[in-house]
Design a protein around this motif. Structure first.
Motif, PDB file in Angstrom:
ATOM      1  N   VAL A 229      14.580 -63.365  11.527  1.00  0.00           N
ATOM      2  CA  VAL A 229      15.439 -62.822  11.957  1.00  0.00           C
ATOM      3  C   VAL A 229      14.676 -61.975  13.012  1.00  0.00           C
ATOM      4  N   GLU A 230      13.600 -61.014  12.603  1.00  0.00           N
ATOM      5  CA  GLU A 230      11.619 -60.952  13.296  1.00  0.00           C
ATOM      6  C   GLU A 230      11.850 -61.920  14.508  1.00  0.00           C
ATOM      7  N   ALA A 231      11.742 -62.830  14.502  1.00  0.00           N
ATOM      8  CA  ALA A 231      11.390 -63.713  15.970  1.00  0.00           C
ATOM      9  C   ALA A 231      12.875 -63.476  16.463  1.00  0.00           C
ATOM     10  N   GLY A 232      13.815 -63.534  16.007  1.00  0.00           N
ATOM     11  CA  GLY A 232      15.346 -63.471  17.014  1.00  0.00           C
ATOM     12  C   GLY A 232      14.322 -62.028  17.787  1.00  0.00           C
ATOM     13  N   ARG A 233      14.642 -60.832  17.037  1.00  0.00           N
ATOM     14  CA  ARG A 233      14.188 -59.717  17.413  1.00  0.00           C
ATOM     15  C   ARG A 233      13.186 -59.886  18.926  1.00  0.00           C
ATOM     16  N   VAL A 234      12.520 -60.653  18.757  1.00  0.00           N
ATOM     17  CA  VAL A 234      10.559 -60.604  19.459  1.00  0.00           C
ATOM     18  C   VAL A 234      11.465 -61.977  20.480  1.00  0.00           C
ATOM     19  N   LEU A 235      12.030 -62.394  20.111  1.00  0.00           N
ATOM     20  CA  LEU A 235      12.805 -63.618  21.463  1.00  0.00           C
ATOM     21  C   LEU A 235      13.964 -62.947  22.067  1.00  0.00           C
ATOM     22  N   GLY A 236      14.471 -62.583  22.056  1.00  0.00           N
ATOM     23  CA  GLY A 236      15.914 -61.625  22.394  1.00  0.00           C
ATOM     24  C   GLY A 236      15.280 -60.604  23.432  1.00  0.00           C
ATOM     25  N   ALA A 237      14.062 -59.872  22.883  1.00  0.00           N
ATOM     26  CA  ALA A 237      13.801 -59.134  23.614  1.00  0.00           C
ATOM     27  C   ALA A 237      13.012 -59.605  25.075  1.00  0.00           C
ATOM     28  N   ALA A 238      12.712 -60.162  24.969  1.00  0.00           N
ATOM     29  CA  ALA A 238      11.769 -61.445  25.940  1.00  0.00           C
ATOM     30  C   ALA A 238      13.352 -61.510  26.533  1.00  0.00           C
ATOM     31  N   MET A 239      13.981 -62.442  26.094  1.00  0.00           N
ATOM     32  CA  MET A 239      15.056 -62.451  27.301  1.00  0.00           C
ATOM     33  C   MET A 239      15.186 -60.787  27.838  1.00  0.00           C
ATOM     34  N   LEU A 240      15.539 -60.141  27.362  1.00  0.00           N
ATOM     35  CA  LEU A 240      16.517 -59.087  28.094  1.00  0.00           C
ATOM     36  C   LEU A 240      14.941 -58.462  29.254  1.00  0.00           C
ATOM     37  N   ALA A 241      13.933 -58.744  29.114  1.00  0.00           N
ATOM     38  CA  ALA A 241      13.168 -58.741  30.056  1.00  0.00           C
ATOM     39  C   ALA A 241      12.747 -59.756  31.235  1.00  0.00           C
ATOM     40  N   ARG A 242      13.033 -60.756  31.138  1.00  0.00           N
ATOM     41  CA  ARG A 242      13.313 -61.738  31.962  1.00  0.00           C
ATOM     42  C   ARG A 242      14.860 -61.327  33.032  1.00  0.00           C
ATOM     43  N   GLU A 243      15.646 -61.378  31.826  1.00  0.00           N
ATOM     44  CA  GLU A 243      16.496 -61.211  32.554  1.00  0.00           C
ATOM     45  C   GLU A 243      16.338 -59.780  34.193  1.00  0.00           C
ATOM     46  N   HIS A 244      15.555 -58.772  33.868  1.00  0.00           N
ATOM     47  CA  HIS A 244      15.750 -58.072  34.898  1.00  0.00           C
ATOM     48  C   HIS A 244      14.941 -58.496  35.655  1.00  0.00           C
ATOM     49  N   ALA A 245      14.408 -59.450  35.850  1.00  0.00           N
ATOM     50  CA  ALA A 245      13.772 -60.148  37.478  1.00  0.00           C
ATOM     51  C   ALA A 245      14.868 -60.804  38.008  1.00  0.00           C
ATOM     52  N   GLU A 246      15.978 -60.976  36.987  1.00  0.00           N
ATOM     53  CA  GLU A 246      17.334 -61.664  37.908  1.00  0.00           C
ATOM     54  C   GLU A 246      18.127 -60.581  39.143  1.00  0.00           C
ATOM     55  N   PRO A 247      18.447 -60.782  40.617  1.00  0.00           N
ATOM     56  CA  PRO A 247      19.284 -59.676  40.996  1.00  0.00           C
ATOM     57  C   PRO A 247      21.159 -59.760  40.479  1.00  0.00           C
ATOM     58  N   GLN A 248      21.623 -61.216  39.822  1.00  0.00           N
ATOM     59  CA  GLN A 248      22.507 -60.633  39.609  1.00  0.00           C
ATOM     60  C   GLN A 248      22.836 -60.145  38.143  1.00  0.00           C
ATOM     61  N   PHE A 249      21.845 -60.270  37.333  1.00  0.00           N
ATOM     62  CA  PHE A 249      21.675 -59.244  36.086  1.00  0.00           C
ATOM     63  C   PHE A 249      21.783 -58.171  37.063  1.00  0.00           C
ATOM     64  N   LEU A 250      20.748 -57.034  36.977  1.00  0.00           N
ATOM     65  CA  LEU A 250      20.723 -55.691  38.123  1.00  0.00           C
ATOM     66  C   LEU A 250      21.824 -55.535  38.220  1.00  0.00           C
ATOM     67  N   ALA A 251      22.287 -56.336  39.289  1.00  0.00           N
ATOM     68  CA  ALA A 251      23.771 -56.239  39.769  1.00  0.00           C
ATOM     69  C   ALA A 251      25.061 -55.811  38.836  1.00  0.00           C
ATOM     70  N   ASP A 252      25.292 -56.089  37.559  1.00  0.00           N
ATOM     71  CA  ASP A 252      25.949 -56.356  36.754  1.00  0.00           C
ATOM     72  C   ASP A 252      25.602 -55.459  36.103  1.00  0.00           C
ATOM     73  N   PHE A 253      23.966 -54.925  35.606  1.00  0.00           N
ATOM     74  CA  PHE A 253      23.670 -53.778  34.554  1.00  0.00           C
ATOM     75  C   PHE A 253      23.881 -52.482  35.537  1.00  0.00           C
ATOM     76  N   ALA A 254      23.998 -52.192  36.227  1.00  0.00           N
ATOM     77  CA  ALA A 254      24.578 -51.277  37.576  1.00  0.00           C
ATOM     78  C   ALA A 254      25.552 -51.007  36.845  1.00  0.00           C
ATOM     79  N   LYS A 255      26.731 -51.955  37.223  1.00  0.00           N
ATOM     80  CA  LYS A 255      28.151 -51.592  37.148  1.00  0.00           C
ATOM     81  C   LYS A 255      28.435 -51.459  35.807  1.00  0.00           C
TER      82      LYS A 255
END
Length: 273
Positions: A229-255
């Motif tokens: 579970v701890e590994a899942g949390r670390v990897l989940g946070a890394a995933m979200l950080a990486r998603e913030h570099a994707e224009p489509q994610f940023l557009a969906d997040f704003a909506k």
């Protein structure tokens, strides 16, 4: 409960908080796993059109197996602590927390999504918040993309394999082949908590508490070790950080953020653990 002096505004803060929680919870067990894609279809996927969605990230976006490193060896101090936590929590069968772990098992139709609605004070669903639902669903698809290579590479057996003590969900054949490390449920639970806290910073404490509880339910259930579970949390946070570099994610997040602010208030009582 961790209190933050200001809401998340950068993915750096996201990653830092996850690492801090991992260090602080080193002696506590946790929950979080997804059934393999072929064994499960998210509830209401057809009605929402979720089956046509794709994640934001490609297979090479994050090298999860290198980021995480291997799980603890069984005879290491941490490996022994993992096993002890599993054995001790079998005594929770029939308790209120055991019942909550059962609800948390289904990310979409069980208690998991309900936890976030309670924490946010807003009704989160495909009908009430379709933009939020879409974002969360695409993130769950990224969990599969990012988490599966590490699972397959390390191929750690789940704690209940070869052990007939009770777990909180029915035993199924896929549990023997779908590896334990990292926990997919914990990846979903923590990444959703972080992204929702960015959308609704006033509810940060409650949302992070919900995300942590969803992870904790997996060791309580007996389908993961604490370190999974701890590994899942670390990897989940890394995933979200990486998603913030994707224009489509940023557009969906704003909506999604704008939609959540206007979503209907949740009036139903929230279940207790």
């Amino acid at each position: 409960m961790i209190r933050l002096s200001k809401p998340f505004t950068t993915t750096v803060a996201v990653a830092a908080l996850t690492l801090a929680l991992g260090a602080c919870s080193a002696l506590r067990p946790v929950m979080g796993v997804l059934r393999p894609a072929h064994a499960r279809t998210p509830v209401d996927a057809t009605a929402y059109g979720a089956s046509k969605l794709r994640g934001y990230l490609g297979p090479d976006a994050i090298d999860g197996k290198t980021l995480l490193g291997p799980p603890p060896a069984p005879d290491s101090l941490r490996g022994q602590a993992d096993r002890q936590a599993y054995e001790q929590t079998r005594a929770l069968q029939g308790s209120p927390r055991w019942a909550a772990a059962i609800r948390d098992n289904d990310i979409w139709a069980g208690g998991a999504l309900e936890r976030y609605s309670c924490a946010a004070g807003r009704q989160i669903s495909s009908q009430a918040t379709p933009a939020v639902w879409k974002l969360l669903h695409r993130m769950e698809l990224d969990v599969r993309t990012v988490g599966t290579p590490a699972k397959d590479f390390y191929n750690r057996s789940r704690p209940m394999i070869g052990d007939d003590r009770p777990i909180c969900i029915p035993r199924e054949g896929w549990m023997k082949t779908n590896a334990s490390y990292p926990s997919g449920h914990a990846m979903v639970g923590w990444s959703w908590a972080l992204v929702l806290a960015e959308m609704a910073p006033a509810n940060t404490d409650a949302l992070l508490g919900a995300g942590k509880a969803i992870g904790d339910s997996r060791w309580i259930c007996g389908v993961h070790y604490q370190s999974d579970v701890e590994a899942g949390r670390v990897l989940g946070a890394a995933m979200l950080a990486r998603e913030h570099a994707e224009p489509q994610f940023l557009a969906d997040f704003a909506k999604a953020k704008a939609e959540l602010a206007k979503a209907p208030s949740r009036t139903a009582a929230c279940p207790a653990d």
